[in-house]
Every structure is written in structure tokens, then in C-alpha cells.
Design a protein around this motif. Structure first.
Motif, mmCIF file in Angstrom:
data_model
loop_
_atom_site.group_PDB
_atom_site.id
_atom_site.type_symbol
_atom_site.label_atom_id
_atom_site.label_comp_id
_atom_site.label_asym_id
_atom_site.label_seq_id
_atom_site.Cartn_x
_atom_site.Cartn_y
_atom_site.Cartn_z
ATOM 1 N N GLU A 51 0.815 -1.206 0.000
ATOM 2 C CA GLU A 51 0.000 0.000 0.000
ATOM 3 C C GLU A 51 0.850 1.257 0.000
ATOM 4 N N ASP A 52 2.127 1.138 0.383
ATOM 5 C CA ASP A 52 3.016 2.288 0.419
ATOM 6 C C ASP A 52 3.693 2.554 -0.922
ATOM 7 N N ASP A 53 3.551 1.599 -1.861
ATOM 8 C CA ASP A 53 4.232 1.710 -3.148
ATOM 9 C C ASP A 53 3.387 2.544 -4.110
ATOM 10 N N LYS A 54 3.583 3.832 -4.126
ATOM 11 C CA LYS A 54 2.801 4.721 -4.973
ATOM 12 C C LYS A 54 3.726 5.538 -5.878
ATOM 13 N N PRO A 55 3.299 5.861 -7.092
ATOM 14 C CA PRO A 55 4.129 6.670 -7.980
ATOM 15 C C PRO A 55 4.247 8.098 -7.466
ATOM 16 N N ASP A 56 5.315 8.733 -7.805
ATOM 17 C CA ASP A 56 5.552 10.090 -7.354
ATOM 18 C C ASP A 56 4.988 11.098 -8.347
ATOM 19 N N ASN A 57 4.497 12.211 -7.802
ATOM 20 C CA ASN A 57 4.106 13.387 -8.576
ATOM 21 C C ASN A 57 2.959 13.157 -9.554
ATOM 22 N N HIS A 58 2.200 12.098 -9.399
ATOM 23 C CA HIS A 58 1.010 11.943 -10.227
ATOM 24 C C HIS A 58 0.045 10.970 -9.558
ATOM 25 N N GLU A 59 -1.217 11.077 -9.933
ATOM 26 C CA GLU A 59 -2.258 10.261 -9.322
ATOM 27 C C GLU A 59 -2.215 8.842 -9.886
ATOM 28 N N ASP A 60 -2.688 7.910 -9.058
ATOM 29 C CA ASP A 60 -2.764 6.531 -9.514
ATOM 30 C C ASP A 60 -3.819 6.401 -10.611
ATOM 31 N N PRO A 61 -3.533 5.672 -11.671
ATOM 32 C CA PRO A 61 -4.546 5.415 -12.689
ATOM 33 C C PRO A 61 -5.625 4.502 -12.120
ATOM 34 N N PRO A 62 -6.758 4.364 -12.789
ATOM 35 C CA PRO A 62 -7.839 3.532 -12.270
ATOM 36 C C PRO A 62 -7.421 2.076 -12.091
ATOM 37 N N VAL A 63 -8.022 1.427 -11.108
ATOM 38 C CA VAL A 63 -7.731 0.033 -10.800
ATOM 39 C C VAL A 63 -8.812 -0.852 -11.405
ATOM 40 N N GLU A 64 -8.409 -1.978 -11.940
ATOM 41 C CA GLU A 64 -9.364 -2.907 -12.547
ATOM 42 C C GLU A 64 -10.339 -3.424 -11.501
ATOM 43 N N GLU A 65 -11.624 -3.314 -11.792
ATOM 44 C CA GLU A 65 -12.648 -3.775 -10.859
ATOM 45 C C GLU A 65 -12.656 -5.305 -10.790
ATOM 46 N N LYS A 66 -12.873 -5.832 -9.597
ATOM 47 C CA LYS A 66 -12.934 -7.277 -9.398
ATOM 48 C C LYS A 66 -14.271 -7.669 -8.761
ATOM 49 N N ARG A 67 -14.657 -8.900 -8.966
ATOM 50 C CA ARG A 67 -15.830 -9.463 -8.296
ATOM 51 C C ARG A 67 -15.598 -10.937 -8.049
ATOM 52 N N VAL A 68 -16.403 -11.533 -7.190
ATOM 53 C CA VAL A 68 -16.288 -12.951 -6.892
ATOM 54 C C VAL A 68 -17.042 -13.730 -7.969
ATOM 55 N N THR A 69 -16.323 -14.580 -8.684
ATOM 56 C CA THR A 69 -16.942 -15.364 -9.758
ATOM 57 C C THR A 69 -17.226 -16.810 -9.343
ATOM 58 N N TRP A 70 -16.599 -17.239 -8.259
ATOM 59 C CA TRP A 70 -16.818 -18.600 -7.741
ATOM 60 C C TRP A 70 -16.565 -18.576 -6.239
ATOM 61 N N CYS A 71 -17.380 -19.309 -5.490
ATOM 62 C CA CYS A 71 -17.138 -19.373 -4.045
ATOM 63 C C CYS A 71 -17.704 -20.663 -3.463
ATOM 64 N N HIS A 72 -17.211 -20.984 -2.289
ATOM 65 C CA HIS A 72 -17.694 -22.132 -1.529
ATOM 66 C C HIS A 72 -17.582 -21.809 -0.049
ATOM 67 N N ARG A 73 -18.660 -22.048 0.694
ATOM 68 C CA ARG A 73 -18.659 -21.830 2.144
ATOM 69 C C ARG A 73 -18.742 -23.175 2.853
ATOM 70 N N MET A 74 -17.916 -23.335 3.849
ATOM 71 C CA MET A 74 -17.867 -24.601 4.593
ATOM 72 C C MET A 74 -19.156 -24.801 5.402
ATOM 73 N N ARG A 75 -19.606 -26.067 5.452
ATOM 74 C CA ARG A 75 -20.774 -26.436 6.259
ATOM 75 C C ARG A 75 -20.380 -27.165 7.534
ATOM 76 N N THR A 76 -19.166 -27.700 7.544
ATOM 77 C CA THR A 76 -18.638 -28.388 8.723
ATOM 78 C C THR A 76 -17.187 -27.954 8.918
ATOM 79 N N THR A 77 -16.547 -28.480 9.961
ATOM 80 C CA THR A 77 -15.185 -28.042 10.281
ATOM 81 C C THR A 77 -14.127 -28.594 9.333
ATOM 82 N N ARG A 78 -14.491 -29.517 8.464
ATOM 83 C CA ARG A 78 -13.526 -30.046 7.491
ATOM 84 C C ARG A 78 -14.160 -30.167 6.106
ATOM 85 N N ASP A 79 -14.802 -29.093 5.707
ATOM 86 C CA ASP A 79 -15.591 -29.077 4.469
ATOM 87 C C ASP A 79 -14.988 -28.155 3.406
ATOM 88 N N HIS A 80 -13.676 -27.959 3.415
ATOM 89 C CA HIS A 80 -13.045 -27.158 2.359
ATOM 90 C C HIS A 80 -13.266 -27.811 0.991
#
Length: 371
Positions: free
Chosen positions: A276-305
Motif C-alpha cells: 500500500e506504500d508503493d505509490k508513484p511520485d508526482n502523479h495520481e494513480d490510474p484507475p484500478v481494474e474492478e474485481k468481483r467474486v466469480t466462484w465461491c464455496h462456504r464450509m458447512r462443517t469443520t472439514r468441508d473445504h
């Protein structure tokens, strides 16, 4: 006058959940109906409705999902694998996680930014002494290496988040051999907002445990906890009932085109967490590519990865991981898909095929020209 004899108070029998032993060292203040249990004597009478549990008193600073899943239940929790909405992601993007040095990072900085790979799989584990999650990361590290991710046509990386104290991260990495960065969310706000729930139910034994028994994971967790007695971290491993999941962040456009900005580390081909500290000098950061979650899984038990074959398929990697000796569980892992969504893996596969065909055509033309 002789005083009346008072009746002796009835001593209630104690119920000790078997899974509590493998889910941490502190079992004195946990509900006793979350998993299979070993009972000494008869079942104790239910507590009065207006009595608050010790857990409610001692963990009020942490979010609970008890409105969805009551504290006392049996079997798998009632959760789903719905993809997080854009509104949810915007709400939590500035939530912070901690690294091993205690430095804060915004959640969004793990998957989006000028130094970030275009695709990031974030794995939420349980507490830092959970033997099941540790076996999961050992299996993951053997099957999905940073070198393998570097071979993909779209930059891809993995990050891990646990719910314990950040001081335990280094010992956790040493124990698991995990080559990916590990962070801590001791508040569990990310877990709650992303729909991950709490349970002590064991569920069926997964293939990623590589044949390790319950006793093995129990002993492993206990030994690691005892090692932290002198440091004072023995009870800071995280919520024993919190379970995790896996979330894949990809470009919102789902295209293989060049991103809005080229990651600054792209020239060195290094897939490291952004600074987060790595920023260019003397100019604003260009836009960042938007991200979203395209796949997910939520555990139902303690060993459900999610099992390795599914993870590798979602990431776009060839193969299914190293097979295990238990053929029945391995065949189940090959067939079962726990998560929801559609990643860029299919596009990447077609891109790789087109590249190979193009390379073959070029070589054929060169051979024809030289003949």
C-alpha cells in the motif's frame, strides 16, 4: 430446636463434545450439542431460557451468526454458496486484515490494485490450531504451487486468512509450509459479511486429509497450543466454531484482455501481495481494474473445504492433484463439486489451446520454408 436438613443439590452429569478437543484447547465454555459427543452419566437438564452462556459474555466483541444458525444444533449448518453481491464487496473492501508483523492491509488490497494479480483465490481457514485446515494447506501447497500459477495465461495468486491473532501467523506458516501469504481477521467481520458461519460439526472425512485420523489432527492441534503457553498465545488461536470457505476474485469484465493498468510487478513476473506504500511520485494513480467474486464455496462443517480437483479446475490448472490411497474418497473428490459460479478457467483453456495451435502452425510454416 433441631434445624431442618436441607436436601443435597443434584450434581448434573457432564457432556464433553468429541469434536471440541480437535477444535481447540478451551472446552469449558462451549455449547455441548454442536457435534457428536461422549456423555458421562445421563443427559443434563436444559439451562433456563434467561441464562446467558459464558461464550455470550466473553465474546460479545465478535460477530455471531446465531440468527441464522442457533448456537445449539446438530449436523451441517444451513448456509449457501451464493456469490457475494457488488454491494457486499464495496461494504467490506476497506475492512482490514493483519499480517505477521501486525501491519494492517485493506481487504481490497489483497485482490485488487496496481501490484495485484488479475485473479486471486482467497481461502478463509478456521482458527490457527485447527489440524484439519493445516492438512488442507499442506495438500494445497503440494498440488498448487506458485510456479504452477505463474504458467497460467492470466496472472493468478492465492492468499489465506485466519481468524486468530496475527502473532501466530509465522508459526502457522512454519507448521504448514504454506508458500502463500497468510493474514489474520481476529474480529471475524469478513467471515460474517461474506456469509461464513459457525459450527463444530465434523462432517464426513475429506480426501485432502490424506488418510490422517481424527486423533492425529487432535494431537497436532493440542501440541501446537502447548507450545504457545509461554508466549501467552495459547488462547488466541481464534474462534473454535468459526468455519471458512474459498472465494475467487476475477476481473468484473471476465475478459482476457489487457487490464486497465499493467501491474508494476508484471515486468519481473513476481506475484507478491501489493504494497500500500508503493505509490508513484508526482502523479495520481490510474484507475484500478474492478474485481468481483466469480466462484465461491462456504464450509458447512469443520472439514468441508473444497477438494483439490475442484480448486485446480476453477483456477485453470492441469491435473487433479496428487491422488490418495483411499480410492473411494479420491473418486468422490474427483466427482463432487461444492462451489458455485463460473471462473475464467474455460476461457484460459481455450486461449492455451489457440496458442498451442498457433505455435504448431508457425513451426510447420518454418519447416515448409526451410525445405
Amino acid at each position: 430446636m433441631e434445624s431442618e436438613k436441607k436436601p443435597l443439590a443434584k450434581v448434573e452429569p457432564v457432556t464433553i463434545p468429541v469434536s471440541d478437543i480437535s477444535n481447540g484447547l478451551d472446552t469449558s465454555n462451549k455449547p455441548t450439542q454442536d457435534a457428536e459427543s461422549t456423555t458421562i452419566g445421563e443427559t443434563s437438564a436444559p439451562a433456563p431460557k434467561n441464562t446467558k452462556s459464558v461464550e455470550q459474555v466473553t465474546t460479545t466483541d465478535q460477530p455471531h451468526d446465531d440468527s441464522v444458525n442457533p448456537q445449539d444444533f446438530q449436523g451441517e449448518v444451513q448456509t449457501n454458496n451464493d456469490l457475494p453481491t457488488i454491494e457486499t464487496l464495496r461494504k467490506i473492501e476497506m475492512y482490514t486484515v493483519l499480517d505477521s508483523d501486525g501491519k494492517t492491509h485493506t481487504f481490497k488490497s489483497l485482490y485488487a490494485g496496481h501490484n495485484s494479480p488479475r485473479r486471486v483465490l482467497i481461502i478463509f481457514i478456521r482458527h490457527f490450531f485447527c489440524g484439519n485446515c493445516q492438512e488442507y494447506l499442506r495438500t494445497l501447497s503440494a498440488s498448487v504451487t506458485p510456479d504452477a500459477l505463474l504458467q497460467l495465461p492470466v496472472s493468478t495468486f492465492i492468499a489465506v486468512i485466519g481468524c486468530g491473532a496475527p502473532e501466530l501467523i509465522n508459526s502457522y506458516i512454519k507448521e504448514t509450509g504454506c508458500p502463500f501469504p497468510v493474514y489474520a481477521d481476529p474480529t471475524r467481520r469478513l467471515y460474517a459479511e461474506l456469509g461464513m458461519v459457525r459450527t463444530l460439526a465434523l462432517g464426513s472425512r475429506p480426501a485432502y486429509l490424506q488418510g490422517k485420523s481424527l486423533a492425529h489432527t487432535v494431537v497436532s492441534g493440542v501440541v501446537q497450543g502447548l507450545k504457545q503457553v509461554k508466549s501467552g498465545l495459547v488462547m488466541k488461536m481464534g474462534d473454535q466454531k468459526q468455519v471458512g470457505g474459498e472465494f475467487l476474485f476475477e476481473p468484473a469484465t471476465l475478459t482476457l484482455d489487457t487490464p486497465v493498468t499493467t501491474p508494476r510487478s508484471e515486468e519481473e513476473k513476481k506475484l507478491e501481495p501489493p504494497s500500500e506504500d508503493d505509490k508513484p511520485d508526482n502523479h495520481e494513480d490510474p484507475p484500478v481494474e474492478e474485481k468481483r467474486v466469480t466462484w465461491c464455496h462456504r464450509m458447512r462443517t469443520t472439514r468441508d473445504h473444497a477438494e483439490m480437483p475442484e480448486l485446480m479446475e476453477v483456477l485453470g490448472l492441469d491435473g487433479n492433484g496428487a491422488p490418495i490411497k483411499d480410492k473411494k474418497r479420491w473418486e468422490k473428490a474427483l466427482k463432487t463439486r461444492k462451489g458455485t459460479g463460473l471462473s475464467m478457467a474455460s476461457q484460459m483453456s481455450r486461449m492455451s489451446i489457440d496458442t498451442r495451435h498457433s505455435s504448431s502452425d508457425t513451426k510447420a510454416q518454418e519447416l515448409h520454408a526451410s525445405s
